[in-house]
Design a protein around this motif. Sequence first.
Motif, PDB file in Angstrom:
ATOM      1  N   TYR A  18      -7.390  -2.135   0.296  1.00 54.67           N
ATOM      2  CA  TYR A  18      -8.086  -1.303   1.274  1.00 54.67           C
ATOM      3  C   TYR A  18      -8.450   0.081   0.747  1.00 54.67           C
ATOM      4  O   TYR A  18      -9.449   0.663   1.179  1.00 54.67           O
ATOM      5  CB  TYR A  18      -7.249  -1.175   2.549  1.00 54.67           C
ATOM      6  CG  TYR A  18      -7.084  -2.501   3.243  1.00 54.67           C
ATOM      7  CD1 TYR A  18      -8.076  -2.973   4.092  1.00 54.67           C
ATOM      8  CD2 TYR A  18      -5.982  -3.311   3.011  1.00 54.67           C
ATOM      9  CE1 TYR A  18      -7.958  -4.209   4.704  1.00 54.67           C
ATOM     10  CE2 TYR A  18      -5.861  -4.551   3.616  1.00 54.67           C
ATOM     11  CZ  TYR A  18      -6.847  -4.990   4.463  1.00 54.67           C
ATOM     12  OH  TYR A  18      -6.740  -6.222   5.057  1.00 54.67           O
ATOM     13  N   ALA A  19      -7.658   0.639  -0.154  1.00 59.32           N
ATOM     14  CA  ALA A  19      -7.906   1.985  -0.679  1.00 59.32           C
ATOM     15  C   ALA A  19      -9.101   1.976  -1.625  1.00 59.32           C
ATOM     16  O   ALA A  19      -9.363   0.994  -2.309  1.00 59.32           O
ATOM     17  CB  ALA A  19      -6.666   2.498  -1.404  1.00 59.32           C
ATOM     18  N   SER A  27      -6.122   6.673  -3.015  1.00 58.54           N
ATOM     19  CA  SER A  27      -5.763   7.088  -1.661  1.00 58.54           C
ATOM     20  C   SER A  27      -6.568   6.291  -0.643  1.00 58.54           C
ATOM     21  O   SER A  27      -7.534   5.617  -0.977  1.00 58.54           O
ATOM     22  CB  SER A  27      -6.014   8.588  -1.472  1.00 58.54           C
ATOM     23  OG  SER A  27      -7.386   8.860  -1.603  1.00 58.54           O
ATOM     24  N   MET A  28      -6.141   6.404   0.592  1.00 55.76           N
ATOM     25  CA  MET A  28      -6.762   5.658   1.678  1.00 55.76           C
ATOM     26  C   MET A  28      -7.292   6.652   2.725  1.00 55.76           C
ATOM     27  O   MET A  28      -6.568   7.545   3.159  1.00 55.76           O
ATOM     28  CB  MET A  28      -5.705   4.743   2.309  1.00 55.76           C
ATOM     29  CG  MET A  28      -6.257   3.642   3.158  1.00 55.76           C
ATOM     30  SD  MET A  28      -4.947   2.558   3.785  1.00 55.76           S
ATOM     31  CE  MET A  28      -4.246   1.902   2.287  1.00 55.76           C
ATOM     32  N   SER A  67      -1.813   8.602   0.420  1.00 57.56           N
ATOM     33  CA  SER A  67      -1.530   8.175  -0.949  1.00 57.56           C
ATOM     34  C   SER A  67      -0.616   6.946  -0.930  1.00 57.56           C
ATOM     35  O   SER A  67      -0.062   6.586   0.117  1.00 57.56           O
ATOM     36  CB  SER A  67      -0.840   9.299  -1.713  1.00 57.56           C
ATOM     37  OG  SER A  67       0.444   9.547  -1.142  1.00 57.56           O
ATOM     38  N   PHE A  68      -0.435   6.329  -2.087  1.00 61.68           N
ATOM     39  CA  PHE A  68       0.458   5.172  -2.146  1.00 61.68           C
ATOM     40  C   PHE A  68       1.893   5.540  -1.758  1.00 61.68           C
ATOM     41  O   PHE A  68       2.511   4.814  -0.972  1.00 61.68           O
ATOM     42  CB  PHE A  68       0.402   4.492  -3.519  1.00 61.68           C
ATOM     43  CG  PHE A  68       1.280   3.275  -3.595  1.00 61.68           C
ATOM     44  CD1 PHE A  68       0.988   2.153  -2.822  1.00 61.68           C
ATOM     45  CD2 PHE A  68       2.390   3.250  -4.408  1.00 61.68           C
ATOM     46  CE1 PHE A  68       1.809   1.025  -2.865  1.00 61.68           C
ATOM     47  CE2 PHE A  68       3.202   2.130  -4.466  1.00 61.68           C
ATOM     48  CZ  PHE A  68       2.916   1.016  -3.691  1.00 61.68           C
ATOM     49  N   PRO A  69       2.459   6.658  -2.261  1.00 67.90           N
ATOM     50  CA  PRO A  69       3.816   7.015  -1.808  1.00 67.90           C
ATOM     51  C   PRO A  69       3.909   7.211  -0.287  1.00 67.90           C
ATOM     52  O   PRO A  69       4.897   6.812   0.328  1.00 67.90           O
ATOM     53  CB  PRO A  69       4.120   8.312  -2.558  1.00 67.90           C
ATOM     54  CG  PRO A  69       3.298   8.223  -3.795  1.00 67.90           C
ATOM     55  CD  PRO A  69       2.022   7.534  -3.347  1.00 67.90           C
ATOM     56  N   GLN A  73       6.223   4.967   2.383  1.00 67.99           N
ATOM     57  CA  GLN A  73       7.076   5.526   3.438  1.00 67.99           C
ATOM     58  C   GLN A  73       6.768   4.860   4.768  1.00 67.99           C
ATOM     59  O   GLN A  73       7.681   4.555   5.539  1.00 67.99           O
ATOM     60  CB  GLN A  73       6.877   7.032   3.554  1.00 67.99           C
ATOM     61  CG  GLN A  73       7.496   7.805   2.429  1.00 67.99           C
ATOM     62  CD  GLN A  73       7.277   9.293   2.563  1.00 67.99           C
ATOM     63  OE1 GLN A  73       6.261   9.745   3.098  1.00 67.99           O
ATOM     64  NE2 GLN A  73       8.216  10.067   2.061  1.00 67.99           N
ATOM     65  N   PHE A  74       5.489   4.625   5.043  1.00 70.41           N
ATOM     66  CA  PHE A  74       5.083   3.923   6.265  1.00 70.41           C
ATOM     67  C   PHE A  74       5.690   2.527   6.291  1.00 70.41           C
ATOM     68  O   PHE A  74       6.259   2.106   7.300  1.00 70.41           O
ATOM     69  CB  PHE A  74       3.551   3.853   6.332  1.00 70.41           C
ATOM     70  CG  PHE A  74       3.009   2.697   7.126  1.00 70.41           C
ATOM     71  CD1 PHE A  74       3.181   2.628   8.501  1.00 70.41           C
ATOM     72  CD2 PHE A  74       2.327   1.664   6.504  1.00 70.41           C
ATOM     73  CE1 PHE A  74       2.669   1.565   9.245  1.00 70.41           C
ATOM     74  CE2 PHE A  74       1.815   0.609   7.229  1.00 70.41           C
ATOM     75  CZ  PHE A  74       1.989   0.553   8.592  1.00 70.41           C
TER      76      PHE A  74
END
Length: 86
Positions: A18-19, A27-28, A67-69, A73-74
């Motif tokens: 998706y990003a 990033s998204m 961002s991926f990090p 976390q999500f």
Amino acid sequence: MAMLEEQLKVLKTTFDKYAGKDGDKGSMSKAELADLLREEFPGMAGDKKQLDQFFTGLDGDKDGKVSFPEFVQFAATLLLMLMSQM
């Protein structure tokens, strides 16, 4: 450790799917996040206001993208929420 690595690969693959459609592959955007939620978590997409709040919560550094990090976390938070309902 192998199981954790495999799960991180799945998260990265999902993120990468998706990003970057709007430019930055690292990033998204809010629109990309909305696409991910509609496709992967149909019940979580919600309306525009809910998406705005959700995106704001994920965008920890407030740079206007996830961002991926931040995405990891999500995913970890989502997993904890699901486990607490069991």
